[in-house]
Design a protein around this motif. Structure first.
Motif, PDB file in Angstrom:
ATOM      1  N   ALA A  16       0.828  -1.204   0.000  1.00  0.00           N
ATOM      2  CA  ALA A  16       0.000   0.000   0.000  1.00  0.00           C
ATOM      3  C   ALA A  16       0.865   1.258   0.000  1.00  0.00           C
ATOM      4  CB  ALA A  16      -0.929  -0.009   1.221  1.00  0.00           C
ATOM      5  N   LEU A  17       1.954   1.221   0.796  1.00  0.00           N
ATOM      6  CA  LEU A  17       2.861   2.370   0.806  1.00  0.00           C
ATOM      7  C   LEU A  17       3.515   2.569  -0.557  1.00  0.00           C
ATOM      8  CD1 LEU A  17       4.604   1.932   4.265  1.00  0.00           C
ATOM      9  CD2 LEU A  17       3.000   3.722   3.608  1.00  0.00           C
ATOM     10  N   ARG A  18       3.927   1.438  -1.142  1.00  0.00           N
ATOM     11  CA  ARG A  18       4.542   1.542  -2.468  1.00  0.00           C
ATOM     12  C   ARG A  18       3.554   2.100  -3.487  1.00  0.00           C
ATOM     13  NH1 ARG A  18       6.040  -3.379  -3.016  1.00  0.00           N
ATOM     14  NH2 ARG A  18       8.221  -3.136  -2.460  1.00  0.00           N
ATOM     15  N   GLN A  19       2.309   1.632  -3.376  1.00  0.00           N
ATOM     16  CA  GLN A  19       1.290   2.121  -4.301  1.00  0.00           C
ATOM     17  C   GLN A  19       1.005   3.603  -4.075  1.00  0.00           C
ATOM     18  OE1 GLN A  19       0.267   0.572  -6.791  1.00  0.00           O
ATOM     19  NE2 GLN A  19      -1.417   1.844  -7.536  1.00  0.00           N
TER      20      GLN A  19
ATOM     21  N   ALA B  65       1.087   1.663 -16.363  1.00  0.00           N
ATOM     22  CA  ALA B  65       2.071   0.764 -15.772  1.00  0.00           C
ATOM     23  C   ALA B  65       2.525   1.264 -14.409  1.00  0.00           C
ATOM     24  CB  ALA B  65       3.272   0.604 -16.700  1.00  0.00           C
ATOM     25  N   PHE B  66       2.720   2.589 -14.286  1.00  0.00           N
ATOM     26  CA  PHE B  66       3.156   3.145 -13.005  1.00  0.00           C
ATOM     27  C   PHE B  66       2.092   2.973 -11.931  1.00  0.00           C
ATOM     28  CE2 PHE B  66       6.216   5.975 -15.418  1.00  0.00           C
ATOM     29  CZ  PHE B  66       7.338   5.339 -14.930  1.00  0.00           C
TER      30      PHE B  66
ATOM     31  N   GLN C 132       9.787  -1.342 -11.071  1.00  0.00           N
ATOM     32  CA  GLN C 132      10.275  -0.618  -9.909  1.00  0.00           C
ATOM     33  C   GLN C 132      11.436   0.301 -10.258  1.00  0.00           C
ATOM     34  OE1 GLN C 132       7.602  -0.883  -7.793  1.00  0.00           O
ATOM     35  NE2 GLN C 132       9.223  -0.662  -6.280  1.00  0.00           N
ATOM     36  N   LEU C 133      12.298  -0.143 -11.164  1.00  0.00           N
ATOM     37  CA  LEU C 133      13.392   0.722 -11.600  1.00  0.00           C
ATOM     38  C   LEU C 133      12.838   1.952 -12.319  1.00  0.00           C
ATOM     39  CD1 LEU C 133      16.342   1.394 -11.938  1.00  0.00           C
ATOM     40  CD2 LEU C 133      16.427  -0.153 -13.914  1.00  0.00           C
ATOM     41  N   GLU C 134      11.836   1.757 -13.194  1.00  0.00           N
ATOM     42  CA  GLU C 134      11.198   2.896 -13.855  1.00  0.00           C
ATOM     43  C   GLU C 134      10.598   3.848 -12.825  1.00  0.00           C
ATOM     44  OE1 GLU C 134       8.321   1.274 -16.477  1.00  0.00           O
ATOM     45  OE2 GLU C 134       9.776   0.640 -17.988  1.00  0.00           O
ATOM     46  N   ASN C 135       9.907   3.282 -11.836  1.00  0.00           N
ATOM     47  CA  ASN C 135       9.281   4.102 -10.812  1.00  0.00           C
ATOM     48  C   ASN C 135      10.331   4.876 -10.015  1.00  0.00           C
ATOM     49  OD1 ASN C 135       6.892   4.897  -9.314  1.00  0.00           O
ATOM     50  ND2 ASN C 135       7.743   3.683  -7.638  1.00  0.00           N
ATOM     51  N   SER C 136      11.468   4.216  -9.701  1.00  0.00           N
ATOM     52  CA  SER C 136      12.537   4.884  -8.968  1.00  0.00           C
ATOM     53  C   SER C 136      13.109   6.042  -9.766  1.00  0.00           C
ATOM     54  CB  SER C 136      13.641   3.875  -8.633  1.00  0.00           C
ATOM     55  OG  SER C 136      13.153   2.861  -7.785  1.00  0.00           O
ATOM     56  N   LEU C 137      13.338   5.816 -11.047  1.00  0.00           N
ATOM     57  CA  LEU C 137      13.884   6.885 -11.894  1.00  0.00           C
ATOM     58  C   LEU C 137      12.914   8.056 -11.974  1.00  0.00           C
ATOM     59  CD1 LEU C 137      15.473   4.763 -14.752  1.00  0.00           C
ATOM     60  CD2 LEU C 137      16.681   6.145 -13.060  1.00  0.00           C
ATOM     61  N   LEU C 138      11.628   7.751 -12.116  1.00  0.00           N
ATOM     62  CA  LEU C 138      10.635   8.820 -12.197  1.00  0.00           C
ATOM     63  C   LEU C 138      10.636   9.651 -10.919  1.00  0.00           C
ATOM     64  CD1 LEU C 138       8.296  10.266 -13.556  1.00  0.00           C
ATOM     65  CD2 LEU C 138       6.771   8.494 -12.676  1.00  0.00           C
TER      66      LEU C 138
ATOM     67  N   ILE D 223       3.496  20.749   3.253  1.00  0.00           N
ATOM     68  CA  ILE D 223       2.388  19.827   3.490  1.00  0.00           C
ATOM     69  C   ILE D 223       1.491  19.782   2.262  1.00  0.00           C
ATOM     70  CG2 ILE D 223       0.341  19.412   4.891  1.00  0.00           C
ATOM     71  CD1 ILE D 223       1.789  20.665   7.234  1.00  0.00           C
ATOM     72  N   GLY D 224       1.148  18.554   1.855  1.00  0.00           N
ATOM     73  CA  GLY D 224       0.281  18.383   0.701  1.00  0.00           C
ATOM     74  C   GLY D 224       1.019  18.208  -0.596  1.00  0.00           C
ATOM     75  N   GLN D 225       2.363  18.375  -0.593  1.00  0.00           N
ATOM     76  CA  GLN D 225       3.129  18.264  -1.832  1.00  0.00           C
ATOM     77  C   GLN D 225       4.060  17.054  -1.843  1.00  0.00           C
ATOM     78  OE1 GLN D 225       5.052  21.852  -3.115  1.00  0.00           O
ATOM     79  NE2 GLN D 225       3.355  23.167  -2.474  1.00  0.00           N
ATOM     80  N   GLY D 226       3.996  16.224  -0.820  1.00  0.00           N
ATOM     81  CA  GLY D 226       4.852  15.041  -0.816  1.00  0.00           C
ATOM     82  C   GLY D 226       4.536  14.159   0.377  1.00  0.00           C
ATOM     83  N   THR D 227       4.613  12.841   0.164  1.00  0.00           N
ATOM     84  CA  THR D 227       4.325  11.890   1.253  1.00  0.00           C
ATOM     85  C   THR D 227       5.580  11.467   2.003  1.00  0.00           C
ATOM     86  OG1 THR D 227       4.581   9.973  -0.205  1.00  0.00           O
ATOM     87  CG2 THR D 227       2.385  10.965  -0.045  1.00  0.00           C
ATOM     88  N   GLY D 228       6.750  11.727   1.439  1.00  0.00           N
ATOM     89  CA  GLY D 228       7.975  11.253   2.070  1.00  0.00           C
ATOM     90  C   GLY D 228       8.251   9.787   1.819  1.00  0.00           C
ATOM     91  N   LEU D 229       7.580   9.216   0.821  1.00  0.00           N
ATOM     92  CA  LEU D 229       7.755   7.786   0.531  1.00  0.00           C
ATOM     93  C   LEU D 229       8.738   7.528  -0.598  1.00  0.00           C
ATOM     94  CD1 LEU D 229       4.028   6.664   0.728  1.00  0.00           C
ATOM     95  CD2 LEU D 229       5.807   6.280   2.418  1.00  0.00           C
ATOM     96  N   GLY D 230       9.006   8.547  -1.425  1.00  0.00           N
ATOM     97  CA  GLY D 230       9.795   8.334  -2.638  1.00  0.00           C
ATOM     98  C   GLY D 230      11.155   7.738  -2.392  1.00  0.00           C
TER      99      GLY D 230
END
Length: 701
Positions: free
Chosen positions: A320-323, A390-391, A442-448, A519-526
């Motif tokens: 869920a966090l990854r999503q 895909a993302f 996951q590599l694509e997602n990391s690069l993005l 606040i509101g511009q990032g979840t800190g999960l990237g």
């Protein structure tokens, strides 16, 4: 020969006492002149001296003392001075104990005493000694009692040995009784109880078994095969060992049955010849232990299930966090490419308008240029759509051999649109880059995510560079880094010329939910997801940054010694897709343009296509038409959705084949229960070749 020796000339032999008797001056002895003794007394003396047993006699009023060599040995320091002296003087130290016995013999009664304890000072100090002896009266020629005869031996050693054995038996008996295990001794082939301890009595319900056989006293044990085991040990002489054997005990006939678990050993008991004469039973009641083990097993099973459930919950939470992180990236991505996507649509619609106008004017000589432009823009738009789907799609990790250069090149248009026009986007891709093993999505997602972070770090513009190279991390480098193993790696660097990070920020950057954005511009999960992806791929992620001078984030992914997988090209639309059977295909699609394209292609391939613009219309066709070989339906229809149309159609036409169309990525990964046998699915936008292939596959079964 002297007169003294002449008195004893009836003696023969060369033993010590005979020689002493011959040499003794008997004239002053209480025995008197022994030469005058009768022949019978002489014979007794001769037999006594020659005997292998300790013997003595006492004669006359003073009971003069005469004895043989064996008796002399038990007298110790009393010999030889005792020879010829009065019996009472010789044994003055124990006279109070033996005088009643002497008086009894002199009174004419023979007596026998076994293990009589006497305290003597034969060795110069008081000592406890035991003797076994008999006293008999001696008579003269007239028959009158003139003395006594004694046959004896010292039984001190035997008494002490017997006492030691008795003490040992008592000690062993106490140990036997106090043993924490159960014990029993069985004698003979019939297994008769000779001894049991309290532990055994408790096990069998305190039944009276001593002196009786196992068959008589323990019928419950016989029924359960224990008697057969005893017979086997007695016959073979081989011990039997059992662990955790169930023994259903019935303490009394008709009473309750208690299940007990026992560990035990049957040991053969042997006599001096080695023959088996019984069986020794020893063991322990382990019922409580077995129950505890069973409880522990149940607890472990429950704990394992709870751990499994919790692990699954954590996996689902991680997914869920990854999503959530992916969807955050998609949200930022869509905002960045909206303008470019509208430009693509403009290129498509504009080109088609020109084509339409030129056809109306009859000017068809330059149509190919505008058709090609519209097709190119449409393909680029489809590629962007596929990337977004895909993302955003939920999917498990799927490590595969990956060529990073090819993956980055395929993403380049998407990433350029994400950065915007103020940022210069550059790629520096190394020649001969090694293959790595990771999840390409996951590599694509990391690069993005790295590109989005770099873009946000350069609000006034700058340069963003993606670089690849082969890297060898040697022992020296690995020793200076935490959790790094030496080896060959593929290094992917994303660098920017933005604001940079402080040392404190770098230390926290990979922590979940840490963010420097408002606040509101990032979840800190990237970055935490990027770090987790690198570690799951057995690689590493490192941050190099300086405030005011930009940031470089490096992904080290392990080298894979193998070829990267190549994507399969879609099959071309050929005559292999055509049919000669004229199958009837019902097409249910609410978008008129898409519906017309599908019908057109089906017609070209030899199918008979029937159109329906929504769910109810499709259901009418299913109800009224005589023959339908395949239902092709969009899922998201007005009125009735595609699944409802398909289910109703199958109610009327069991076995109806169905091809679902959808424009939603989530539906492309629906649970397996959605598609039943004879159903398939294709995701929009799709190539006509892919549609033709799917239809041919479904119809041919």
């Amino acid at each position: 020969m002297t007169s003294q020796t002449a008195q004893a000339d009836f003696l023969t032999g060369g033993d010590e006492m005979a020689a002493m008797i011959r040499a003794h001056d008997w004239s002053s002895s209480p025995l008197g002149p022994i030469a005058g003794w009768s022949q019978s007394l002489r014979s007794i003396v001769s037999l006594m001296l020659a005997s292998e047993f300790a013997m003595c006699l006492a004669w006359g009023d003073e009971l003069g003392f005469l004895y043989n060599d064996h008796y002399a040995r038990i007298m110790h320091d009393k010999h030889p001075a005792a020879l010829g002296r009065p019996f009472a003087d010789v044994w003055a130290d124990v006279w109070s104990d033996i005088s009643p016995l002497v008086d009894k013999a002199l009174g004419g009664d023979a007596s026998f005493f076994e293990n009589l304890p006497l305290v003597t000072n034969r060795k110069g100090y008081d000592e406890q000694a035991w003797f076994t002896f008999s006293y008999s009266p001696l008579r003269d020629d007239s028959g009158a009692i003139a003395g006594m005869f004694c046959s004896t031996y010292e039984s001190t050693e035997r008494v002490q040995t017997e006492r030691a054995l008795r003490d040992e038996r008592e000690r062993m008996g106490q140990m036997f009784a106090q043993a924490p295990t159960f014990m029993a001794m069985l004698r003979g082939a019939e297994h008769r109880f000779e001894l049991t301890n309290p532990g055994y009595d408790k096990l069998i319900g305190h039944r009276d078994v001593l002196g009786r056989t196992v068959a008589e006293t323990l019928p419950d044990a016989v029924e359960q095969g224990f008697l057969d085991l005893l017979d086997g040990v007695f016959t073979s002489g081989v011990a039997f060992t059992a662990t955790g054997m169930l023994y259903a005990v019935q303490a009394e006939p008709g009473g309750p049955i208690n299940d007990r678990y026992v560990d035990f050993v049957y040991q053969p008991i042997r006599d001096a010849t080695g023959a088996v004469v019984g069986v020794f039973v020893e063991g322990a009641d382990v019922t409580d232990r077995k129950r505890l083990e069973r409880d522990l097993q149940s607890l472990n099973a429950d704990l394992e299930q709870r751990v499994s459930d919790r692990t699954q919950e954590l996996i689902e939470a991680q997914e869920a966090l990854r999503q959530a992180q992916k969807m955050e990236a998609v949200g930022q991505l869509t905002g960045g490419i909206a303008h470019d996507f509208n430009n693509l649509l403009q290129g498509i619609t504009g080109s088609l308008e020109i084509v339409q106008r030129r056809v109306a004017q009859g000017r068809i000589d330059e149509l190919d240029r505008f058709i090609t432009g519209a097709t190119t823009a449409a393909n680029r738009a489809a590629s962007l759509t596929h990337r977004l789907l895909a993302f955003s799609r939920r999917q498990p990790l799927d490590p595969r051999p990956v060529q990073a250069n090819a993956l980055i090149a395929s993403l380049e248009d998407l990433l350029r649109r994400t950065t915007g026009e103020q940022i210069a986007f550059e790629t520096v891709l190394a020649d001969g880059l090694w293959t790595t093993l990771c999840d390409p999505n996951q590599l694509e997602n990391s690069l993005l995510n790295l590109v989005i972070n770099a873009r946000d770090a350069m609000p006034d513009g700058g340069v963003l560079t993606i670089e690849t190279r082969n890297a060898l991390l040697d022992d020296h480098f690995a020793a200076s880094q935490r959790d790094v193993r030496p080896g060959h790696y593929v290094c992917i660097c994303v660098s920017d010329t933005g604001t940079g990070m402080s040392a404190d920020t770098i230390a926290k950057a990979f922590e979940p939910f840490f963010t420097t954005k408002p606040i509101g511009q990032g979840t800190g999960l990237g970055l935490s997801m990027i770090y987790g992806f690198a570690r799951q791929s057995e690689g590493y992620a490192r941050i190099y940054s300086e405030v005011g001078h930009g940031t470089t984030i490096k992904l080290y992914l392990p080298r894979h010694y193998g070829e990267a997988e190549q994507g399969e090209a879609l099959p071309g639309l050929t005559q292999d897709h055509a049919t000669n059977a004229g199958e009837i295909v019902l097409v249910v699609e609410d978008d008129a343009v898409v519906r017309a394209l599908i019908v057109e292609v089906l017609g070209e391939l030899g199918y008979q296509a029937v159109e329906a613009h929504d769910g109810p219309a499709g259901l009418d066709c299913l109800r009224t038409m005589e023959r339908i070989d395949l239902l092709v339906t969009d899922i998201g229809l007005p009125g009735l959705n595609g699944r409802q149309v398909a289910d109703a159609g199958r109610m009327m036409r069991p076995g109806l084949r169905v091809l679902f169309m959808t424009g939603y990525a989530e539906n492309a990964a629906l649970a397996s229960g959605f598609l039943e046998p004879g159903m398939s699915m294709i995701t929009k936008p799709f190539a006509m070749e892919a549609l033709a292939t799917q239809i041919r596959t479904i119809i041919e079964g």
